[in-house]
Design an enzyme around this catalytic site. Structure first.
Site, PDB file in Angstrom:
ATOM      1  N   HIS A   1       6.458   8.016   5.354  1.00 58.80           N
ATOM      2  CA  HIS A   1       7.252   7.234   6.587  1.00 58.80           C
ATOM      3  C   HIS A   1       6.662   5.665   6.277  1.00 58.80           C
ATOM      4  O   HIS A   1       5.480   5.583   5.713  1.00 58.80           O
ATOM      5  CB  HIS A   1       6.775   7.482   7.908  1.00 58.80           C
TER       6      HIS A   1
ATOM      7  N   LEU B   1      -4.553   9.042  11.828  1.00 60.64           N
ATOM      8  CA  LEU B   1      -4.878   7.684  11.701  1.00 60.64           C
ATOM      9  C   LEU B   1      -3.745   6.816  12.227  1.00 60.64           C
ATOM     10  O   LEU B   1      -2.700   6.762  11.727  1.00 60.64           O
ATOM     11  CB  LEU B   1      -5.155   7.244  10.574  1.00 60.64           C
TER      12      LEU B   1
END
Length: 335
Positions: A229, A125
């Site tokens: 992240h 994604l």
């Protein structure tokens, strides 16, 4: 209009651009035109049912229909770990007690495992920066579950997602630098590329044979274990809204978390309804709905307004054209 559609070999330039923009640690988007071309061929053969169900890897592109611009990617891998192992570290809690001293210690360790064989994976994604607001990410993310819901038996009972771990602004990965690199003496990018393109024998050959005690690691490494992240935080929120939860597994290179959910418990899979298409020049509806075709081979998805009456979904002509459906066809709808 934003449309999610199957990727095709002609998307190579778009896919390479997205791979470059995605940055380090995005294993499923290598900056390698040959690997990306193979992936697009694999996706085409998956949507066309040329491959066995468990060998399929469906890649979806987010396209602006007015301009033809491709601004994002998502994917569904029907089964992981069948041809190549799917390695992870499991975070294991070990309790040790000394009655004579009245001391109890909880020690967490990392143990390499291969637990998810045969599970379906949603991944890849990624959206361009200027598309990360306004609902495009949710459309692309949920489209993967609409695809799974069209023919659930093509996918496993359990679905997982891996999220990229923490990298510093200059591209360094603390967990790799302080832990994984000690076992794999190469650059992160080289290990990442080998992991995605080889049989992973090098991991089996060089990986730690014994548990790694987390408390013995440097603080910089401990602090990022199971953390996402910064660019992956919205993706994590979308996964959690669908029912995914961390399962105690992390990536062996960057320590990013793995989350999982039962296929039939994924909110969009569970709540989407099959409806019959009617078409009108104008449609009045307060809010847009997630609408997809009811076919894997002809899969397309949009978020547009539609009117509902019993099992009939009335679409305007633009929406019907974007989905390539006609009156009387079946669609799936998540309101």
């Amino acid at each position: 209009m934003l449309v999610v559609r199957p990727a095709a070999p002609a998307d190579l330039d778009h896919l390479l651009e997205l791979a470059i923009l995605s940055g380090p640690g995005f294993t499923s988007l290598p900056e390698d035109p040959d690997q990306l071309a193979e992936r697009l061929d694999l996706s085409r053969d998956s949507f066309n049912a040329v491959l066995e169900p468990q060998a399929r890897w469906y890649t979806l592109m987010l396209e602006e229909s007015d301009t033809g611009d491709v601004d994002g990617i998502g994917s569904v891998k029907a089964a992981v770990g069948l041809n190549r192992p799917f390695f992870s570290f499991r975070i294991v809690n070990n309790t040790q007690t000394s009655p004579s001293l009245g001391v109890t210690l909880d020690q967490k360790t990392l143990v390499m495992v291969n637990e998810c064989t045969g599970w379906t994976e949603v991944g890849s994604l990624f959206l361009k920066a200027d598309r990360r607001k306004g609902g495009a990410g949710r459309l692309l993310s949920q489209s993967r579950y609409m695809l799974i819901g069209t023919e659930p038996d093509l996918f496993a009972d359990m679905v997982l997602a891996e999220l990229r771990g923490v990298f510093t602004p200059d591209g360094a990965c603390p967990f790799w630098d302080h832990v994984a690199h000690k076992f794999f003496p190469m650059e992160f990018d080289d290990a990442d590329r080998l992991s995605g393109s080889s049989d992973k024998q090098f991991i089996l050959d060089l990986s730690p044979r014994h548990p790694i005690y987390i408390d013995l690691l440097p603080e910089a490494a401990r602090a990022v274990i199971g953390k996402v992240h910064p660019q992956g935080v919205p993706a994590m929120a979308l996964l959690e809204s669908e029912g995914f939860r961390p399962n105690g597994l992390i990536d062996i290179f960057d320590a990013g978390p793995t989350v999982s959910c039962g296929r039939d418990n994924i909110r969009t899979v569970r709540d989407a309804r099959r409806m019959t298409v009617a078409i009108a020049d104008e449609v009045e509806a307060e809010l847009p709905s997630l609408i997809s075709t009811n076919s894997v081979s002809a899969f397309r998805a949009v978020r547009q307004r539609a009117a509902f009456n019993d099992d009939v979904a009335t679409l305007n002509r633009e929406t019907a054209d974007a989905l390539k459906v006609r009156a009387g066809d079946a669609v799936r709808v998540k309101t």
